[in-house]
Scaffold this active site. Structure first.
Site, mmCIF file in Angstrom:
data_model
loop_
_atom_site.group_PDB
_atom_site.id
_atom_site.type_symbol
_atom_site.label_atom_id
_atom_site.label_comp_id
_atom_site.label_asym_id
_atom_site.label_seq_id
_atom_site.Cartn_x
_atom_site.Cartn_y
_atom_site.Cartn_z
ATOM 1 N N GLY A 38 -2.040 -5.416 -2.053
ATOM 2 C CA GLY A 38 -2.916 -6.343 -2.768
ATOM 3 C C GLY A 38 -2.166 -6.709 -4.041
ATOM 4 O O GLY A 38 -1.604 -5.834 -4.703
ATOM 5 N N THR A 241 8.339 -8.047 0.009
ATOM 6 C CA THR A 241 6.898 -7.935 -0.278
ATOM 7 C C THR A 241 6.676 -7.189 -1.599
ATOM 8 O O THR A 241 7.184 -6.087 -1.776
ATOM 9 C CB THR A 241 6.168 -7.178 0.853
ATOM 10 O OG1 THR A 241 6.616 -7.668 2.104
ATOM 11 C CG2 THR A 241 4.661 -7.331 0.726
ATOM 12 N N ASP A 245 5.067 -9.229 -7.646
ATOM 13 C CA ASP A 245 4.086 -8.401 -8.360
ATOM 14 C C ASP A 245 4.798 -7.429 -9.301
ATOM 15 O O ASP A 245 4.323 -7.166 -10.413
ATOM 16 C CB ASP A 245 3.239 -7.606 -7.354
ATOM 17 C CG ASP A 245 2.480 -8.518 -6.409
ATOM 18 O OD1 ASP A 245 2.117 -9.636 -6.829
ATOM 19 O OD2 ASP A 245 2.265 -8.128 -5.249
HETATM 20 O O1 RIB Z 1 2.277 -9.812 -3.091
HETATM 21 C C1 RIB Z 1 2.233 -8.944 -1.998
HETATM 22 C C2 RIB Z 1 0.805 -8.645 -1.624
HETATM 23 O O2 RIB Z 1 0.181 -9.829 -1.166
HETATM 24 C C3 RIB Z 1 0.635 -7.655 -0.502
HETATM 25 O O3 RIB Z 1 0.584 -6.335 -0.944
HETATM 26 C C4 RIB Z 1 -0.617 -8.148 0.205
HETATM 27 O O4 RIB Z 1 -1.683 -7.245 0.180
HETATM 28 C C5 RIB Z 1 -0.974 -9.486 -0.448
HETATM 29 O O5 RIB Z 1 -1.989 -9.351 -1.357
#
Ligand code: RIB
Length: 301
Positions: A38, A241, A245
């Site tokens: 997330g 991934t 973030d």
């Molecule tokens: O930015 C990556 C995230 O996007 C993943 O962890 C997934 O859950 C989505 O929210």
């Protein structure tokens, strides 16, 4: 400064594939793993690992204990998170042999963030604290407005970008952290040129600071008086991934503790390059000590 991250918490169902499935094609996955993810959870973990005092708020379902435990283990405060009767949000992620991903999310509990809950959460914060938002929960626009009314600094990562963002009052957003696609949509332009995107954004939101991430092409910082480029730190790409973030969490942690934008961008870039060199979203986020060691080596070379 306390940082409140009101954001999504997902179970990431991650499939390693040779190539992405095309329309009408069935493919065999090479591996399957589940991670905590997330954009909200990942950014809270990155903030905490980078040394910020971070409180996560949002909703998990009855199956959400693993998400709370993962946040707590990383040093994130979780007492404001609400557990509801839904299933937690989840993401179905394909990661191909080049480490690139395709992500589909299902909101689940993340879609039950109500204005009443947002008010309750904001009551714990004061003028000068920071609110971070992404676009994976309900009532983002309400949270943005209420936080500004209360004098909080607001950082917004408009991801995933959707048509509804056009209706948000973004004029008072202090920090936008976005990728090229999001930058183009927000600026309402078709240009491929990053600096032009930033110039358009600056016209539209003259009081905001922008961080534009360009994947393996680096990133830009721009505010009302300065614009500069930050190159990437090259590494073998295993899984992208959560790289954005990681960047967001490390950048804002730097800003929260008063480092210069140049320094914050450099550390964020290095942290995200470490994150793409391993699997998963939240498990790939490096500790601050690792980032500092790596930075010292870079400077020595
Ligand atoms: O930015 C990556 C995230 O996007 C993943 O962890 C997934 O859950 C989505 O929210």
């Amino acid at each position: 400064m306390k940082v409140l991250n009101l954001g999504s918490l997902n179970i990431d169902k991650t499939y390693t594939v040779d190539h992405f499935a095309e329309a009408g094609e069935t493919i065999q996955a090479i591996a399957y793993e589940e991670f905590c993810g997330g954009k909200g959870l990942n950014q809270s973990i990155a903030l905490a690992k980078a040394g910020a005092d971070v409180f996560h708020a949002g909703c998990v379902g009855q199956d959400g204990d693993v998400l709370l435990e993962t946040l707590e283990k990383a040093g994130v405060k979780t007492e404001l998170i609400r557990k509801n009767q839904e299933l937690s949000g989840h993401a179905v992620i394909q990661v191909n042999r080049d480490g690139q991903n395709k992500i589909m999310i299902f909101g689940g509990a993340n879609s039950y963030v109500t204005p009443e809950y947002i008010d309750q959460v904001l009551n714990h914060f004061n003028r000068g604290d920071m609110l971070l938002l992404q676009n994976e929960i309900s009532n983002v626009s309400y949270a943005l407005e209420q936080a500004k009314e209360r004098g909080l600094t607001v950082a917004f990562n408009p991801s995933p970008i959707s048509g509804s963002i056009g209706h948000y009052n973004l004029r008072r957003t202090d920090y936008f952290i976005l990728n090229e696609v999001e930058g183009r949509k927000l600026a309402d332009t078709h240009t491929e040129d990053a600096e032009e995107i930033l110039l358009e954004l600056r016209i539209k939101y003259p009081e905001s600071v922008f961080v534009l991430t360009l994947g393996d092409k680096g990133s830009y910082y721009a505010d009302a008086s300065v614009m500069f480029y930050q190159e990437i730190f090259r590494t073998d790409v295993i899984d992208t991934t959560g790289a954005g973030d990681t960047f967001t969490g490390y950048f804002l942690a730097g800003i929260a503790r008063g480092t210069s934008p140049q320094e914050a961008m450099k550390y964020a870039s290095l942290a995200s390059s470490l994150s793409v060199s391993r699997h998963g979203a939240s498990p790939s986020i490096p500790d601050h000590s690792e980032v500092c060691r790596k930075m010292a080596k870079q400077i020595a070379h």
